[in-house]
Design an enzyme around this catalytic site. Structure first.
Site, PDB file in Angstrom:
ATOM      1  CG  ASP A  73     -16.756  -2.484 -20.512  1.00  0.00           C
ATOM      2  OD1 ASP A  73     -15.791  -3.064 -19.967  1.00  0.00           O
ATOM      3  OD2 ASP A  73     -17.419  -2.962 -21.454  1.00  0.00           O
ATOM      4  CG  ASP A  77     -16.968  -7.077 -19.169  1.00  0.00           C
ATOM      5  OD1 ASP A  77     -17.149  -5.831 -19.163  1.00  0.00           O
ATOM      6  OD2 ASP A  77     -16.651  -7.713 -18.147  1.00  0.00           O
ATOM      7  CG  ASP A  81     -13.471  -2.427 -16.379  1.00  0.00           C
ATOM      8  OD1 ASP A  81     -12.901  -1.312 -16.468  1.00  0.00           O
ATOM      9  OD2 ASP A  81     -13.809  -3.100 -17.378  1.00  0.00           O
ATOM     10  CG  ASP A 256     -24.769  -1.326   2.758  1.00  0.00           C
ATOM     11  OD1 ASP A 256     -25.242  -0.627   1.850  1.00  0.00           O
ATOM     12  OD2 ASP A 256     -25.280  -2.398   3.129  1.00  0.00           O
ATOM     13  CD  GLU A 318     -27.649   3.015   2.896  1.00  0.00           C
ATOM     14  OE1 GLU A 318     -28.470   3.049   1.973  1.00  0.00           O
ATOM     15  OE2 GLU A 318     -27.305   1.943   3.437  1.00  0.00           O
TER      16      GLU A 318
HETATM   17  C1  NOJ Z   1     -27.906  -0.110   1.006  1.00  0.00           C
HETATM   18  C2  NOJ Z   1     -27.316  -0.099  -0.359  1.00  0.00           C
HETATM   19  O1  NOJ Z   1     -27.151   1.219  -0.777  1.00  0.00           O
HETATM   20  C3  NOJ Z   1     -28.259  -0.893  -1.232  1.00  0.00           C
HETATM   21  O2  NOJ Z   1     -27.935  -0.772  -2.586  1.00  0.00           O
HETATM   22  C4  NOJ Z   1     -28.217  -2.321  -0.775  1.00  0.00           C
HETATM   23  O3  NOJ Z   1     -29.153  -3.077  -1.521  1.00  0.00           O
HETATM   24  C5  NOJ Z   1     -28.556  -2.429   0.710  1.00  0.00           C
HETATM   25  N1  NOJ Z   1     -27.891  -1.443   1.507  1.00  0.00           N
HETATM   26  C6  NOJ Z   1     -28.163  -3.777   1.240  1.00  0.00           C
HETATM   27  O4  NOJ Z   1     -26.771  -3.871   1.350  1.00  0.00           O
END
Ligand code: NOJ
Ligand code: MG
Length: 601
Positions: A73, A77, A81, A256, A318
């Site tokens: 940070d 706050d 960041d 993601d 992912e």
């Molecule tokens: C995978 C992400 O790593 C996780 O943190 C997130 O909640 C879900 N996808 C939804 O985007």
């Protein structure tokens, strides 16, 4: 294929900790274990890697995940960041990091702390501005560090203008950008959703919207409506966001939840499976809404888009998948035309120190992904930290050393999560009222949410561990920070940090570790994992021997039988004092969970 709910393993402390995605991994474990031969017949040798000079940067990279809220940070706050990250770049350079993957920093209502995006082409004011981002990128680049963005393509926030328009009327041009359906005839809304699908975060995946009397689909939170990827307009819009960041010089994307883009168009009910998840919903087979084949068309298009840019931009997925054959498809198999680095979650989330399973899974990554580059990962912001998942409460430090040795001495590209190098622990909230991650509220107490692995980075023993000058931080700093922090570990040659630093340096400079082939040795040993890396260009082989048990183990190698040089071994790195002078291969006595890495002359 059963990639089901998010759930964690039973941690050895006896606490049943449940949270996202690990059941994906657990069910994956079951599938692969069932298909695997009873005894590993090992000894296969992967192809030696020649032509180092031409190798793309990501092949030998250490990719470091930063959860921006929790790293540093800079404005007091209590929330991390971008300028905070910029301040800490020297640290990352010292460690040997080549790229940073930033968890989402886009404008967001922060229901899922950034994974609910309301604008794909800007920065949330809590984290800074686009100018701060550009400065972070250029300062990082000066230090040889690249920036990788998190790209969330499956869903947006319900506050994204696209969704607001889509929800406004059945005839809105963006209506079909999301997955809207009538409820099943019969029941009274909201009790008659279109089908029985459940959200990974608990309960029905369908949310009724009285305004237009229809339901929308959300694989994750209610505030994260799924986009409709069968509509080409969605692809166009999202690829616009991708190009925006490529033009801004990012080195690539971490994609993601990428297997969730498509859903069964017929919306057939999912088959139920035994048991319930942390939220009390019956478990179900997820194959109608995860990893549908159509996603690969999008991945090929995305790869072609990224490849048009100079500088070897990389796509990281992912990809929690049930087995290695599914993982291979995400590379495009022998065509190599999808992601360069879909994450292999089959190795890092075994969640049990079992030498035979590690041997099998690592070998699979060597031999069953069509010559593509493996990417191993042990830690991220969704799972209990490996320190706790693999630790036995007594030997956690030695076990963390051993896991790091696997990460950096196999051929895999290495991905790590902030604080992993310190042995940071998962520290879940003790009271429901302190939980920040909504699934911890829905799932309490079986699922305490993911706050525990998102606690602030531990820099030193000062207030808030040097993370922030605020009176209180967004999540509390873990109690062990006074002893476990960067400052203390940097000055201790035997710390986990020093081990990471040495391993990373060694893997960068040792030509055999960079590009050598990999062969498993002693393949029937249930307690010790051993492998040799061999160079194509005459550099000495490197032997790695890992004791996976809490008792002393003795192993030996026969240079003739094992095709090793007959000279002396020379220790490169070990955490066992007794092995520092070990030079013979005839009798190697490994203390509990010891790691021995040796050069063979
Ligand atoms: C995978 C992400 O790593 C996780 O943190 C997130 O909640 C879900 N996808 C939804 O985007
Ligand atoms: Mg989807």
């Amino acid at each position: 294929m059963a990639m089901s709910k998010r759930m964690r393993s039973i941690v050895r402390t006896g606490r049943l900790a449940l949270a996202a995605f690990t059941i994906l991994v657990l069910s994956a474990t079951a599938v692969t274990a069932a298909q695997a031969p009873l005894a590993f017949r090992g000894g296969q040798t992967s192809k030696p890697q020649a032509n180092t000079a031409a190798a793309p940067w990501w092949k030998h990279a250490v990719i470091y995940e930063i959860y921006p809220r929790s790293f540093q940070d800079s404005d007091g706050d209590g929330v991390g960041d971008l300028n905070g990250i910029t301040q800490r770049l020297d640290y990352l350079q010292t460690l040997g990091v080549d790229a940073i993957w930033l968890s989402p920093i886009y404008p967001s209502p922060l229901v899922d702390f950034g994974y609910d995006i309301s604008d794909y082409q800007s920065i949330d004011p809590q984290y800074g501005t686009l100018a701060d981002f550009d400065r972070l990128t250029s300062e990082a680049n000066k230090r040889g560090i690249r920036i990788i963005m998190d790209m969330v393509m499956n869903h947006t926030s319900d506050k994204h203008p696209w969704f607001i328009e889509s929800a406004s009327s059945k005839t809105n041009p963006k209506r079909d950008w999301y997955v809207w359906r009538d409820g099943k005839p019969g029941g009274t809304p909201p009790n008659n959703p279109p089908n029985n699908w459940t959200s990974i975060f608990g309960h029905s995946a369908w949310q009724y919207d009285p305004k237009t009397s229809q339901y929308y689909y959300h694989r994750f939170y209610i505030q994260q409506p799924d986009l409709n990827w069968s509509n080409p307009a969605v692809e166009n819009a999202m690829f616009g966001a991708v190009r925006f960041w490529l033009d801004r010089n990012v080195a690539g994307f971490r994609l993601d939840a990428i297997p969730t883009l498509f859903e069964d168009p017929k919306l057939r009910d999912a088959k139920l499976q035994p048991g319930t998840n942390a939220y009390g919903d019956p478990n179900q087979d997820t194959s109608l809404y995860e990893n549908l084949p159509e996603v690969h068309d999008i991945m090929r298009h995305l790869r072609a888009t990224v490849d048009k840019y100079p500088g070897q931009r990389v796509l990281i997925g992912e990809t929690y998948l049930p087995n290695i054959a599914e993982l291979d498809k995400w590379y495009g198999g022998t065509k190599h035309n999808e992601l360069q680095l879909p994450m292999d979650m089959l190795v890092g989330f075994i969640n049990k120190l079992d030498a035979a399973t590690f041997r099998q899974r690592i070998s699979d990554a060597e031999t069953k992904i069509s010559g593509n580059q493996p990417l191993f990962v042990f830690d991220n912001h969704d799972n209990i930290r490996s320190w706790n998942r693999y630790g036995d409460g007594t030997h956690n430090d030695a076990i963390a050393h051993l896991l790091a040795a696997i990460l950096f001495t196999t051929r895999s590209t290495a991905m790590m999560y902030y604080g992993q190098e310190l042995g940071m622990t998962t520290t879940p909230p003790e009271r429901k009222e302190d939980v920040k991650d909504p699934i911890g509220i829905t799932g309490w107490p079986r699922e305490k949410g993911r706050d525990g692995e998102r606690t602030p980075m531990q820099w030193d023993d000062s207030k808030n561990a040097g993370f922030s000058t605020a009176a209180s931080t967004w999540l509390p700093v873990a109690a062990d920070y006074t002893a476990k922090n960067v400052k203390a570990e940097q000055s201790d040659p035997n710390s986990l940090f020093s081990w990471y630093k040495q391993l990373i340096a060694m893997r960068k400079t040792n030509p055999t570790l960079r590009d050598g082939s990999m062969t498993m040795l002693d393949v029937t040993n249930p307690s010790v994992l051993s492998y040799v890396r061999k160079s194509v260009s005459g550099h000495p082989p490197v032997l790695v021997v890992l004791n996976f048990t809490g008792t002393t183990q003795t192993v030996s190698f026969d240079p003739r039988k094992d095709h090793l040089p007959s000279g002396n071994a020379h220790t490169l790195l070990t955490n066992a004092t007794s092995l520092q002078q070990q030079s013979s291969l005839a009798q190697i006595e490994l203390p509990p969970y010891a790691t021995w890495i040796a050069s063979l002359q």
